[in-house]
Design an enzyme around this catalytic site. Structure first.
Site, PDB file in Angstrom:
ATOM      1  N   ASP A   1      -2.956   6.568   6.076  1.00  0.00           N
ATOM      2  CA  ASP A   1      -2.367   5.330   6.306  1.00  0.00           C
ATOM      3  C   ASP A   1      -3.370   4.635   7.193  1.00  0.00           C
ATOM      4  O   ASP A   1      -2.749   3.653   7.828  1.00  0.00           O
ATOM      5  CB  ASP A   1      -0.909   5.299   6.529  1.00  0.00           C
ATOM      6  CG  ASP A   1      -0.378   3.929   6.352  1.00  0.00           C
ATOM      7  OD1 ASP A   1      -0.904   3.192   5.686  1.00  0.00           O
ATOM      8  OD2 ASP A   1       0.834   3.818   6.961  1.00  0.00           O
TER       9      ASP A   1
ATOM     10  N   ASN B   1      -4.666   0.887   2.820  1.00  0.00           N
ATOM     11  CA  ASN B   1      -4.804   2.263   2.391  1.00  0.00           C
ATOM     12  C   ASN B   1      -4.670   2.357   1.057  1.00  0.00           C
ATOM     13  O   ASN B   1      -4.049   1.429   0.398  1.00  0.00           O
ATOM     14  CB  ASN B   1      -3.643   3.099   2.981  1.00  0.00           C
ATOM     15  CG  ASN B   1      -2.276   2.783   2.875  1.00  0.00           C
ATOM     16  OD1 ASN B   1      -1.773   1.760   3.445  1.00  0.00           O
ATOM     17  ND2 ASN B   1      -1.754   3.219   1.737  1.00  0.00           N
TER      18      ASN B   1
ATOM     19  N   GLY C   1       0.846  -1.219   0.004  1.00  0.00           N
ATOM     20  CA  GLY C   1       0.033  -0.018   0.050  1.00  0.00           C
ATOM     21  C   GLY C   1       0.892   1.352   0.078  1.00  0.00           C
ATOM     22  O   GLY C   1       0.426   2.258  -0.166  1.00  0.00           O
TER      23      GLY C   1
ATOM     24  N   ASN D   1      -3.794  -1.035  15.465  1.00  0.00           N
ATOM     25  CA  ASN D   1      -3.383  -1.557  14.260  1.00  0.00           C
ATOM     26  C   ASN D   1      -3.572  -2.989  13.689  1.00  0.00           C
ATOM     27  O   ASN D   1      -4.903  -3.498  13.921  1.00  0.00           O
ATOM     28  CB  ASN D   1      -1.948  -1.094  14.056  1.00  0.00           C
ATOM     29  CG  ASN D   1      -1.196  -0.835  12.603  1.00  0.00           C
ATOM     30  OD1 ASN D   1      -1.811  -1.451  11.635  1.00  0.00           O
ATOM     31  ND2 ASN D   1      -0.343  -0.163  12.378  1.00  0.00           N
TER      32      ASN D   1
HETATM   33  O1  LIG Z   1       0.123  -0.606   3.139  1.00  0.00           O
HETATM   34  C1  LIG Z   1       0.780  -1.606   3.210  1.00  0.00           C
HETATM   35  O2  LIG Z   1       0.710  -2.555   2.452  1.00  0.00           O
HETATM   36  C2  LIG Z   1       1.062  -2.078   4.727  1.00  0.00           C
HETATM   37  C3  LIG Z   1       1.820  -3.365   4.892  1.00  0.00           C
HETATM   38  C4  LIG Z   1       2.172  -3.459   6.018  1.00  0.00           C
HETATM   39  C5  LIG Z   1       2.988  -5.025   6.456  1.00  0.00           C
HETATM   40  O3  LIG Z   1       2.747  -5.814   5.402  1.00  0.00           O
HETATM   41  O4  LIG Z   1       3.525  -5.139   7.289  1.00  0.00           O
HETATM   42  C6  LIG Z   1       2.056  -2.510   7.384  1.00  0.00           C
HETATM   43  C7  LIG Z   1       1.587  -1.192   6.745  1.00  0.00           C
HETATM   44  N1  LIG Z   1       1.088  -1.118   5.621  1.00  0.00           N
HETATM   45  C8  LIG Z   1       1.277  -0.166   7.757  1.00  0.00           C
HETATM   46  O5  LIG Z   1       0.860   0.851   7.360  1.00  0.00           O
HETATM   47  C9  LIG Z   1       1.656  -0.277   8.977  1.00  0.00           C
HETATM   48  O6  LIG Z   1       1.580   0.632   9.848  1.00  0.00           O
HETATM   49  C10 LIG Z   1       2.487  -1.667   9.524  1.00  0.00           C
HETATM   50  C11 LIG Z   1       2.855  -1.973  10.715  1.00  0.00           C
HETATM   51  C12 LIG Z   1       3.443  -3.139  10.287  1.00  0.00           C
HETATM   52  C13 LIG Z   1       3.971  -4.213  11.441  1.00  0.00           C
HETATM   53  O7  LIG Z   1       4.574  -5.224  10.905  1.00  0.00           O
HETATM   54  O8  LIG Z   1       4.290  -4.001  12.659  1.00  0.00           O
HETATM   55  N2  LIG Z   1       3.351  -3.564   9.158  1.00  0.00           N
HETATM   56  C14 LIG Z   1       2.588  -2.572   8.653  1.00  0.00           C
HETATM   57 CA   LIG Z   2      -0.098   0.847   5.032  1.00  0.00          CA
END
Ligand SMILES: O=C(O)c1cc(C(=O)O)c2c(n1)C(=O)C(=O)c1cc(C(=O)O)[nH]c1-2
Ligand SMILES: [Ca+2]
Length: 719
Positions: A469, A426, A359, A555
């Site tokens: 986001d 997002n 994203g 989250n």
């Molecule tokens: O938009 C996306 O594709 C995407 C992927 C990921 C992910 O795959 O870990 C996160 C996020 N966004 C994101 O916005 C986010 O805050 C987030 C936190 C984490 C985590 O592993 O703690 N992954 C992700």
């Molecule tokens: Ca994201």
């Protein structure tokens, strides 16, 4: 003359081949390289060769390299200026190529390198993470073509395609399991029926959420508010984890065996009674992966005796659960385009459902189903509709092509309705809405798909036209509740945008909702569940402060649901961020494809809580402030259990709370960052709690199964 003739013939073939050009790179989204670009790219490559800049490839190789459909030179990567070496990749790398490569290996390579590639005599083992001569596809290709000067590695008599088949096979050797001791491995056999009845299999933990309805709730009740303070360590196992990786996965437990995925993409099988390692699988990732959010993996799925894992380079791999060896692997998306996989797969019937990340990269999101047996694609649902498709009126211009909408958290399944529920993340670019006018369906939504066809049955959008986001990548909880006096089959959702929602799960009708943390971007939800936005929702170039923060009201870390009391337990974060956007003309995709349109800052530390919410209304029942140990800043999701105790980890401390009151019953310092949510299962009749922090997995119970012991992966002998 001959050369010019071939050149012209290839250019014409490119024109005529039309559609075939699109398949030059496996599985890339449609329309991503325009036909004109594909032709220009080929002509440029021919030009380079003509002026002598490609001495390492013959004319025949150059022509075969750009051949539509099976060329090994990625025109797209080349046009993006990645350089020649990085634009060369094995064009096959599929099960057939691996099988052909294995046969060729036996014929041409095994006499020196050994039948299993472990090396023999003077020839080195090929089961290594990287090769001395370099680990790029082109480096290995050149060795197969030219040999290595001054060594016994002579050029091999192989066709160009045969060289690539051997490389496909060598990659599986590099990733092969390091088998420790599978002699005593118990039977692993998980049926679809078992997954449907998973909550009754209290000695196991069979899927990411423990059951298909997303509850993350154990029916075991041995641990209760009266005795939880007596929990003791049974064993601990230290994994080998590369620096900088935080373990985020939920393990699986099948027949006294624990399967855990580790960052970036390793899997370890442990004996659940002792913590002793049975096997380990390490997947070798390409260098220079473009990743937005760390090298993380959230876990595995299992069916029969096969485990499934998605990788950061967007492959889906099936492993033999008894040995860790690869059964099949398939490319889900092109990692060079910003796609990756961090989510745990979900098994539904005889298919494996896998979501993708990206994203923050101007990707076009999707959700895919693969046959569990053969790894073949069954269906793919694009989370961003193309022009003319349902929902496309919520996009303008070409924004849909890079519209985001990732699917990076595992969904839930209702067998009666035959519906799969999955959260969508997002829109892209995240912080600049002006480049993508409209509601931007199906970003920040839940989608309900027919499991057999992947067709959309309904959707509900939580955050139309998001610019914060606030991915809707959370675990859907499917519950049967009394709402306003009527029994309803619902889906419950505490969203990153700070609101809690209850929807009818047959049709997506909004039934109830309210904020569960402080929010300033909306005053509430209207009768259909659409947010009533405020000025704080408008992201500006100067920056606007809004609550919740970019971390969200919650989250991705999973909530849980206790059916006995109708309570949802959710990790919640209170705080604010300043969100900024760039002028549209300054929003560009970064060199690695990142596409965010400015960003956010979080001026003050955020406060973390576990909340108990009335599942039918979202009303707060209790609020617990999570432990603070800033050096381990991180937290897990929540586990609930029938004994009336919930478990979670924050800042390296595991804690147990009374489900009814939220009062703390027990805590223990694990030391180390943790994003892995605890699970519970029965071991020889005793309820145990598993939690992982830092590089260590801990198992707790009320009575010791055996004397406490600490095992590391390198110390395997009995204590
Ligand atoms: O938009 C996306 O594709 C995407 C992927 C990921 C992910 O795959 O870990 C996160 C996020 N966004 C994101 O916005 C986010 O805050 C987030 C936190 C984490 C985590 O592993 O703690 N992954 C992700
Ligand atoms: Ca994201």
């Amino acid at each position: 003359m001959i050369v010019l003739g071939l050149l012209a013939a290839t250019a014409i073939a490119s024109l005529v081949a039309g559609q075939a050009i699109y398949t030059t790179i496996q599985n890339r989204p449609k329309n991503s390289v325009k036909i004109e670009d594909a032709i220009v790219g080929r002509l440029e490559i021919f030009g380079e060769k003509l002026v002598g800049r490609l001495p390492e490839l013959s004319w025949s190789e150059v022509i075969q390299g750009v051949w539509p459909g099976r060329g090994f030179i990625s025109i797209e990567a080349y046009l993006e200026g990645r350089g020649f070496e990085a634009s060369i990749a094995d064009p096959f790398n599929d099960p057939k190529s691996i099988a052909d490569g294995a046969a060729l290996f036996q014929e041409k390579c095994a006499s020196c390198h050994g039948r299993d590639g472990r090396g023999a005599g003077h020839a080195p083992s090929l089961r290594r993470d990287s090769y001395r001569i370099g680990n790029s596809d082109f480096a290995i290709y050149k060795v197969l073509r030219d040999g290595i000067n001054g060594t016994a590695m002579a050029p091999r008599d192989l066709s160009l395609a045969q060289r690539w088949h051997i490389i496909s096979y060598l990659r599986t050797l590099q990733s092969a399991a390091k088998i420790v001791d599978t002699q005593a491995m118990p039977e692993i056999s998980v049926t679809w029926r078992d997954l449907l009845d998973a909550k009754d299999h209290t000695s196991d933990w069979l899927s990411y959420s423990g059951s298909l309805d997303g509850w993350r709730h154990s029916k075991l009740d041995q641990i209760n508010p009266g005795n939880a303070s007596a929990l003791k360590l049974i064993w601990a196992h230290q994994f080998e984890v590369p620096q900088g990786g935080t373990i985020a996965a939920t393990p699986l437990v099948v027949n006294k065996t624990i399967f855990m995925s580790l960052p970036p993409n390793s899997v370890v099988a442990l004996d659940a009674e002792t913590g002793r390692k049975i096997w380990r699988f390490d997947y070798t990732l390409p260098n220079n992966l473009a990743l937005c959010c760390g090298r993380t993996n959230r876990g595995l799925a299992v069916l029969g005796d096969t485990l499934f894992i998605g990788t950061l380079d967007a492959k889906l791999i099936a492993l033999n659960a008894k040995t860790g060896e690869v059964r099949w692997q398939t490319t889900v998306a092109d990692a060079n385009k910003g796609y990756s996989i961090t989510a745990a797969p979900l098994v539904a019937k005889d298919a494996v459902i896998i979501g993708i990340s990206g994203g923050e990269f101007g990707t076009r999101g999707f959700l895919s189903a693969y046959g569990a047996q053969d790894g073949k694609l069954r269906w793919r649902f694009n989370t961003i509709p193309a022009p003319g498709e349902f929902g496309s009126e919520t996009w303008k211009n070409d924004a849909w092509k890079t519209g985001g909408g990732p699917t990076w958290v595992t969904g839930s399944f209702d067998p009666e309705l035959n519906l799969l529920y999955w959260g969508v993340g997002n829109p892209s670019p995240n912080y600049n809405g002006s480049l993508r006018p409209g509601d931007n369906l199906f970003t920040n939504s839940v989608i309900a798909l027919n499991i057999d066809t992947g067709k959309l049955v309904w959707h509900f959008q939580f955050t139309p036209h998001d610019a914060h986001d606030w991915d809707s990548n959370q675990t859907p909880i499917l519950a049967d509740l009394t709402i306003a006096g009527t029994k309803r089959n619902v889906i419950c959702w505490a969203n990153r945008n700070g609101f809690y929602y209850v929807l009818d799960r047959a049709n997506g009708e909004f039934l109830a909702g309210r904020a569960f943390v402080e929010v300033t971007w909306a005053t509430g939800l209207d009768a259909k569940g659409r947010p009533l936005t405020t000025k704080a929702n408008e992201v500006t170039p100067e920056g606007v402060t809004a609550k919740p923060s970019v971390a969200g009201g919650t989250n991705w870390l999973p909530p849980s649901y206790d059916p006995n009391t109708g309570t949802i337990f959710v990790h919640a974060t209170e705080g604010k961020s300043i969100y900024t956007t760039s002028a549209p003309e300054h929003v560009v995709r970064g060199t690695n494809g990142i596409y965010v349109g400015s960003g956010s800052s979080t001026p003050q530390p955020l406060d973390n809580y576990v909340l108990g919410l009335n599942a039918a209304t979202g009303n707060l029942i209790w609020k617990y402030a999570s432990p603070r140990l800033p050096e381990y800043s991180s937290y897990s999701g929540v586990l609930s259990s029938a004994g009336g105790v919930v478990f979670s980890v924050a800042d390296g401390i595991i804690f147990a709370l009374d489900s009814k009151t939220g009062s703390e019953l027990w805590r223990a310092t694990l030391g180390g960052k943790a994003q892995s949510t605890p699970i519970s299962f029965a071991l020889n009749g005793q309820q145990v709690i598993e939690a992982t922090a830092g590089n260590t997995m801990f198992v707790f119970g009320l009575a010791g199964v055996r004397p406490p012991q600490l095992l590391s992966e390198t110390q395997q002998s009995a204590p």
